[in-house]
Motif scaffolding. Structure first.
Motif, PDB file in Angstrom:
ATOM      1  N   TRP B  35       0.722  -1.234   0.017  1.00  0.00           N
ATOM      2  CA  TRP B  35       0.020   0.000   0.041  1.00  0.00           C
ATOM      3  C   TRP B  35       0.768   1.092  -0.116  1.00  0.00           C
ATOM      4  O   TRP B  35       1.788   1.443   0.768  1.00  0.00           O
ATOM      5  CB  TRP B  35      -0.905   0.084   1.164  1.00  0.00           C
ATOM      6  CG  TRP B  35      -2.029  -0.817   1.118  1.00  0.00           C
ATOM      7  CD1 TRP B  35      -2.085  -2.193   1.540  1.00  0.00           C
ATOM      8  CD2 TRP B  35      -3.159  -0.639   0.625  1.00  0.00           C
ATOM      9  NE1 TRP B  35      -3.332  -2.691   1.277  1.00  0.00           N
ATOM     10  CE2 TRP B  35      -4.151  -1.635   0.705  1.00  0.00           C
ATOM     11  CE3 TRP B  35      -3.898   0.508  -0.182  1.00  0.00           C
ATOM     12  CZ2 TRP B  35      -5.358  -1.774   0.377  1.00  0.00           C
ATOM     13  CZ3 TRP B  35      -5.422   0.322  -0.457  1.00  0.00           C
ATOM     14  CH2 TRP B  35      -5.946  -0.729  -0.367  1.00  0.00           C
ATOM     15  N   TYR B  36       0.507   2.115  -0.923  1.00  0.00           N
ATOM     16  CA  TYR B  36       1.396   3.537  -0.867  1.00  0.00           C
ATOM     17  C   TYR B  36       0.224   4.682  -0.814  1.00  0.00           C
ATOM     18  O   TYR B  36      -0.941   4.582  -1.104  1.00  0.00           O
ATOM     19  CB  TYR B  36       1.916   3.445  -2.383  1.00  0.00           C
ATOM     20  CG  TYR B  36       2.976   2.826  -2.567  1.00  0.00           C
ATOM     21  CD1 TYR B  36       3.148   1.321  -3.096  1.00  0.00           C
ATOM     22  CD2 TYR B  36       4.277   3.215  -2.388  1.00  0.00           C
ATOM     23  CE1 TYR B  36       4.286   0.768  -3.151  1.00  0.00           C
ATOM     24  CE2 TYR B  36       5.364   2.580  -2.534  1.00  0.00           C
ATOM     25  CZ  TYR B  36       5.465   1.145  -3.305  1.00  0.00           C
ATOM     26  OH  TYR B  36       6.457   0.461  -3.328  1.00  0.00           O
ATOM     27  N   LYS B  37       0.678   5.758  -0.169  1.00  0.00           N
ATOM     28  CA  LYS B  37      -0.024   6.884  -0.056  1.00  0.00           C
ATOM     29  C   LYS B  37       0.534   7.863  -0.976  1.00  0.00           C
ATOM     30  O   LYS B  37       1.768   8.072  -1.207  1.00  0.00           O
ATOM     31  CB  LYS B  37       0.050   7.152   1.443  1.00  0.00           C
ATOM     32  CG  LYS B  37      -0.664   8.666   1.911  1.00  0.00           C
ATOM     33  CD  LYS B  37      -0.317   8.615   3.221  1.00  0.00           C
ATOM     34  CE  LYS B  37      -0.719  10.004   4.047  1.00  0.00           C
ATOM     35  NZ  LYS B  37      -0.402  10.290   5.136  1.00  0.00           N
ATOM     36  N   LYS B  38      -0.373   8.607  -1.539  1.00  0.00           N
ATOM     37  CA  LYS B  38       0.185   9.831  -2.498  1.00  0.00           C
ATOM     38  C   LYS B  38      -0.425  11.008  -2.240  1.00  0.00           C
ATOM     39  O   LYS B  38      -1.857  10.736  -2.502  1.00  0.00           O
ATOM     40  CB  LYS B  38      -0.048   9.140  -3.940  1.00  0.00           C
ATOM     41  CG  LYS B  38       0.617  10.138  -5.062  1.00  0.00           C
ATOM     42  CD  LYS B  38       0.584   9.291  -6.448  1.00  0.00           C
ATOM     43  CE  LYS B  38       1.341  10.507  -7.497  1.00  0.00           C
ATOM     44  NZ  LYS B  38       0.619  11.763  -7.375  1.00  0.00           N
ATOM     45  N   TYR B  39       0.291  11.922  -2.270  1.00  0.00           N
ATOM     46  CA  TYR B  39      -0.354  13.428  -2.411  1.00  0.00           C
ATOM     47  C   TYR B  39      -0.048  14.205  -4.081  1.00  0.00           C
ATOM     48  O   TYR B  39       0.675  13.410  -4.593  1.00  0.00           O
ATOM     49  CB  TYR B  39       0.517  14.394  -1.212  1.00  0.00           C
ATOM     50  CG  TYR B  39       0.362  14.085  -0.016  1.00  0.00           C
ATOM     51  CD1 TYR B  39       1.452  13.547   0.743  1.00  0.00           C
ATOM     52  CD2 TYR B  39      -0.790  14.237   0.766  1.00  0.00           C
ATOM     53  CE1 TYR B  39       1.137  13.173   2.103  1.00  0.00           C
ATOM     54  CE2 TYR B  39      -1.053  13.825   2.086  1.00  0.00           C
ATOM     55  CZ  TYR B  39      -0.070  13.276   2.700  1.00  0.00           C
ATOM     56  OH  TYR B  39      -0.076  13.106   4.036  1.00  0.00           O
ATOM     57  N   PRO B  40      -0.705  15.027  -4.252  1.00  0.00           N
ATOM     58  CA  PRO B  40      -0.671  15.422  -5.719  1.00  0.00           C
ATOM     59  C   PRO B  40       0.411  15.887  -6.016  1.00  0.00           C
ATOM     60  O   PRO B  40       1.376  16.593  -4.975  1.00  0.00           O
ATOM     61  CB  PRO B  40      -1.678  16.689  -5.346  1.00  0.00           C
ATOM     62  CG  PRO B  40      -2.627  16.239  -4.583  1.00  0.00           C
ATOM     63  CD  PRO B  40      -1.978  15.651  -3.345  1.00  0.00           C
ATOM     64  N   ALA B  41       1.213  15.938  -7.164  1.00  0.00           N
ATOM     65  CA  ALA B  41       2.219  16.147  -7.463  1.00  0.00           C
ATOM     66  C   ALA B  41       3.600  15.994  -6.830  1.00  0.00           C
ATOM     67  O   ALA B  41       4.488  16.248  -6.634  1.00  0.00           O
ATOM     68  CB  ALA B  41       2.511  17.539  -7.523  1.00  0.00           C
ATOM     69  N   GLU B  42       3.061  14.336  -6.023  1.00  0.00           N
ATOM     70  CA  GLU B  42       4.333  13.824  -5.272  1.00  0.00           C
ATOM     71  C   GLU B  42       4.483  12.421  -5.641  1.00  0.00           C
ATOM     72  O   GLU B  42       3.495  11.961  -6.016  1.00  0.00           O
ATOM     73  CB  GLU B  42       4.212  14.131  -3.700  1.00  0.00           C
ATOM     74  CG  GLU B  42       4.535  15.324  -3.275  1.00  0.00           C
ATOM     75  CD  GLU B  42       4.290  15.669  -1.722  1.00  0.00           C
ATOM     76  OE1 GLU B  42       4.147  16.685  -1.148  1.00  0.00           O
ATOM     77  OE2 GLU B  42       4.336  14.417  -1.101  1.00  0.00           O
ATOM     78  N   GLY B  43       5.749  11.772  -5.572  1.00  0.00           N
ATOM     79  CA  GLY B  43       5.719  10.314  -5.520  1.00  0.00           C
ATOM     80  C   GLY B  43       4.942   9.536  -4.529  1.00  0.00           C
ATOM     81  O   GLY B  43       4.888  10.221  -3.484  1.00  0.00           O
ATOM     82  N   PRO B  44       4.641   8.338  -4.664  1.00  0.00           N
ATOM     83  CA  PRO B  44       4.150   7.673  -3.818  1.00  0.00           C
ATOM     84  C   PRO B  44       4.886   7.333  -2.542  1.00  0.00           C
ATOM     85  O   PRO B  44       6.231   7.111  -2.832  1.00  0.00           O
ATOM     86  CB  PRO B  44       3.635   6.280  -4.414  1.00  0.00           C
ATOM     87  CG  PRO B  44       3.583   6.612  -5.920  1.00  0.00           C
ATOM     88  CD  PRO B  44       4.677   7.534  -6.334  1.00  0.00           C
ATOM     89  N   THR B  45       4.296   7.317  -1.418  1.00  0.00           N
ATOM     90  CA  THR B  45       5.132   6.824  -0.244  1.00  0.00           C
ATOM     91  C   THR B  45       4.716   5.516   0.385  1.00  0.00           C
ATOM     92  O   THR B  45       3.497   5.277   0.493  1.00  0.00           O
ATOM     93  CB  THR B  45       4.833   7.876   1.034  1.00  0.00           C
ATOM     94  OG1 THR B  45       5.151   9.213   0.544  1.00  0.00           O
ATOM     95  CG2 THR B  45       5.575   7.660   2.268  1.00  0.00           C
TER      96      THR B  45
END
Lengths: 116, 112
Positions: B35-45
């Motif tokens: 599972w990854y979390k992603k904010y706009p204009a950023e890579g997934p964490t």
């Protein structure tokens, strides 16, 4: 977790020019790097897989002569968008994995490419 | 052929309550799920992962459950916090150092 950087974070170029995007693993050796592209409100689309010292493996539909990938060292991979066109405008993200536990992929922050 | 499906494009949850994000997959050869979390204009964490030989993995507020027979996994976040608001991607991969196959993501909004 492992840190992956991308440079530049944002680039605007004119149609017909080439743009190089760098992806670096800062605190681990990445045997494999992956390049993704994300369209607005869509998932990440894998473009290619690159292993250090060998040719990249491209996904179906991705032009290898247009998207040149070089993985010359265990910490650096580059993606060059050649003869860019407006339809190449997108968010490009790299990820790197190595011998970290279970081959987790760590992503860079992405590069926003705008071709005018 | 969509191998990883996140059927809910969005989810809203009150702060302090549990968030449950679901993911279904079709490829029985998947060996590992992330599972990854992603904010706009950023890579997934990267958030949390689970091997196909396990049915649960917990890390702080995040727990992932895997039901292999149903080809279903879920991410539980409890208690949910406003800072958890982001797009969450489920991904599967085969054995070894192989590419991830992502779902389309679920946008989680945690309301204060």
């Amino acid at each position: 977790g492992a840190v992956v950087s991308q440079h530049p974070s944002r680039v605007i170029c004119k149609s017909g020019t080439s743009v190089k995007i760098e992806c670096r693993s800062l605190d681990f050796q990445a045997t494999t790097m992956f390049w993704y592209r994300q369209f607005p409100k869509k998932s990440l689309m894998l473009m290619a897989t690159s292993n250090e010292g060998s040719k990249a493996t491209y996904e179906q539909g991705v032009e290898k002569d247009k998207f040149l990938i070089n993985h010359a060292s265990l910490t650096l991979s580059t993606l060059t968008v050649t003869s860019a066109h407006p339809e190449d405008s997108s968010f490009y993200i790299c990820s790197a994995s190595g011998q970290v536990p279970s081959y987790e992929q760590y992503f860079g922050p992405g590069t926003r490419l705008t071709v005018t | 052929d969509q191998q990883v499906k996140q059927n809910s494009p969005s989810l809203s949850v009150q702060e302090g309550r549990i968030s449950i994000l679901n993911c279904d997959y079709t490829n029985s050869m998947f060996d590992y799920f992330l599972w990854y979390k992603k904010y706009p204009a950023e890579g997934p964490t990267f958030l949390i992962s689970i091997s196909s030989i396990k049915d649960k993995n917990e890390d702080g507020r995040f727990t992932v459950f895997l039901n292999k027979s149903a080809k279903h996994l879920s991410l539980h976040i409890v208690p949910s916090q406003p800072g958890d608001s982001a797009v969450y991607f489920c991904a599967g991969r085969g054995s070894g150092n192989t590419p991830l196959v992502f779902g389309k993501g679920t946008r989680l909004s945690v309301i204060a």
